[in-house]
Design a protein around this motif. Sequence first.
Motif, PDB file in Angstrom:
ATOM      1  N   CYS A 137       1.259  -1.361   0.285  1.00  0.00           N
ATOM      2  CA  CYS A 137       0.231  -0.266  -0.010  1.00  0.00           C
ATOM      3  C   CYS A 137       1.198   1.259  -0.304  1.00  0.00           C
ATOM      4  O   CYS A 137       1.621   1.148   1.054  1.00  0.00           O
ATOM      5  CB  CYS A 137      -0.746   0.189   0.969  1.00  0.00           C
ATOM      6  N   TYR A 265     -12.758   5.808  -4.982  1.00  0.00           N
ATOM      7  CA  TYR A 265     -12.898   6.527  -4.000  1.00  0.00           C
ATOM      8  C   TYR A 265     -11.398   5.402  -3.308  1.00  0.00           C
ATOM      9  O   TYR A 265     -11.635   5.806  -2.446  1.00  0.00           O
ATOM     10  CB  TYR A 265     -14.513   6.366  -2.962  1.00  0.00           C
ATOM     11  N   ARG A 266     -11.589   4.305  -4.451  1.00  0.00           N
ATOM     12  CA  ARG A 266      -9.888   3.622  -3.539  1.00  0.00           C
ATOM     13  C   ARG A 266      -9.228   4.618  -3.470  1.00  0.00           C
ATOM     14  O   ARG A 266      -7.629   3.710  -3.275  1.00  0.00           O
ATOM     15  CB  ARG A 266      -9.768   2.306  -4.781  1.00  0.00           C
ATOM     16  N   LYS A 268      -6.902   6.178  -1.520  1.00  0.00           N
ATOM     17  CA  LYS A 268      -6.763   6.896  -0.251  1.00  0.00           C
ATOM     18  C   LYS A 268      -5.958   7.882   0.286  1.00  0.00           C
ATOM     19  O   LYS A 268      -5.822   8.471   1.384  1.00  0.00           O
ATOM     20  CB  LYS A 268      -6.662   5.491   0.709  1.00  0.00           C
TER      21      LYS A 268
END
Length: 387
Positions: A137, A265-266, A268
Motif C-alpha cells: 500500500c 474512492y479507492r 486513499k
Amino acid sequence: MKVILVDDERLALIGLQKLLEKEVSGIQIVASYMNPTEVTAGVLLHRPDVVFLDIHMPEIDGMDLGRQIQKAVPGTEIIFVTSYDQYAVHAFELQALDYVMKPVQKERLNQTLQRVREKLALRREQRMMNTEVPLICCFNQISFKLPGKEPQVAKWRTSKAQELFAYLLHHRNQVIYRGALLDLLWPGAEEEKTAHQLYTTMYHVRQTLKTCGMDMISIHSAHLEAGYKLVLGDALLDSEQWEREMKAWREVKPETVEAYEQAVYRYKGTYLGRYDYMWAEPERERLRYLWLYHMRQLNLHYLKQGQKDRAVENIQQIQQMLPDDEESYFMLMKLYDEMDHKLGVEEQYRLLTSRMEQELGIPISEEVQQWYNDWKRGITKAGQHTR
C-alpha cells in the motif's frame, strides 16, 4: 472489463460487438469467435472477466462449452445469449451470471453489465480485504497486507532504510546504480565513506521485509554490486492497481455510477504522502490529477442528473484532498448561488481568499473576483439585477 464474444452467426456477433463498443464504457473486447472449438484456448490465453456465449451452436452445445470455460479458468462469468428461452433454467443451474434474449436490446444489456460490474467490484473488494496475494500500500504511507491479515506499517531500522526501500519500490524493475543511491541518501559525502553504510542499510531493508512476511519482494544486486533492482514477485502495488482500473473507464453513466464511485474512492490519499521525498512529487502530482479528473467526471454526472447535493459533497472531497485548488471553491460558489445558499457562497469566498492570499501569498483570479463582485451587487450572468 475484458470480454470475449462467442456466436456462430456472424451478424449476431458483429451486432453485439458494435452495441458493446458504442454504448458501454470500460469494456475491452479481447476476442470474438464463430468457431466454438477455439474458445477454450482463447479463454486460457486472454483470461477474460466475462464471456458472452450463444447457447445454440451446431458443433457444440453452449452449456457444455460454458462448463469447459469455467473449468479452464474458474471465476470467468458466463452470460448466455440465445433466441430460445427454454434454456433459462439450465443456464442458471450452470451459475451463469445472466441470460439475454436475441435480439439484444440496449437497456437489457446495460442491466446485465451493471450486474457484471457489481460482481467484479465485489470481487475486487474481497481481494483487497482478503488479499489473495500480498499487497503493498503506497497511498499516504507504505504498509504491507498479507493474505487474510490487516495492513501493517513496517518498522524500519532507520529513516535511510525506509527511503531506500521507497526509492527502489518507486523505480521497481529498474537497476538503480550505487552512485545514485549514495547521492540520494548521503548527498555530498565521499563514496568511500558511505559505501559500507549503503550495504548495511540494504541489509536492514531486506531484514524488515522478511520480518513483515514480504520476502517475496527481492532486491537483486547488479554486477559487482554496481547497483540494485527491486522485483515485486507475487506482490501487487495498490497505486498501480488503482491506476489501471481508472484508465479502463471512459465515461460515467447512470447504470455504472456506483461502480465508478467505488473505483474512484479507492484513492486513499496522496502517493507516499506521509514522506517528504521530493523525488516522489512528480508521481504524486500525476496520480492526483488522474484522481481529480475522475472526480470532476463524477461531478459533471451529478449536475447532469440534477443531484446538486451529491455534487457539493464531491467538490468538498476535492477541497479536502487539494485545499489549494481554486477551481473547487469557484465551482461551489456558483453551485451554492444556484441553490440560493448565500452563506455558502460567502464561506467559499472567505476560505479561498484566506488560503490563496494569506497562506500562499498570491491573489485570487480576476475571473473569481469579478464573479463575486457581480454576485454581491446582485447581477446575474445576463447582466440583470436580482437583488
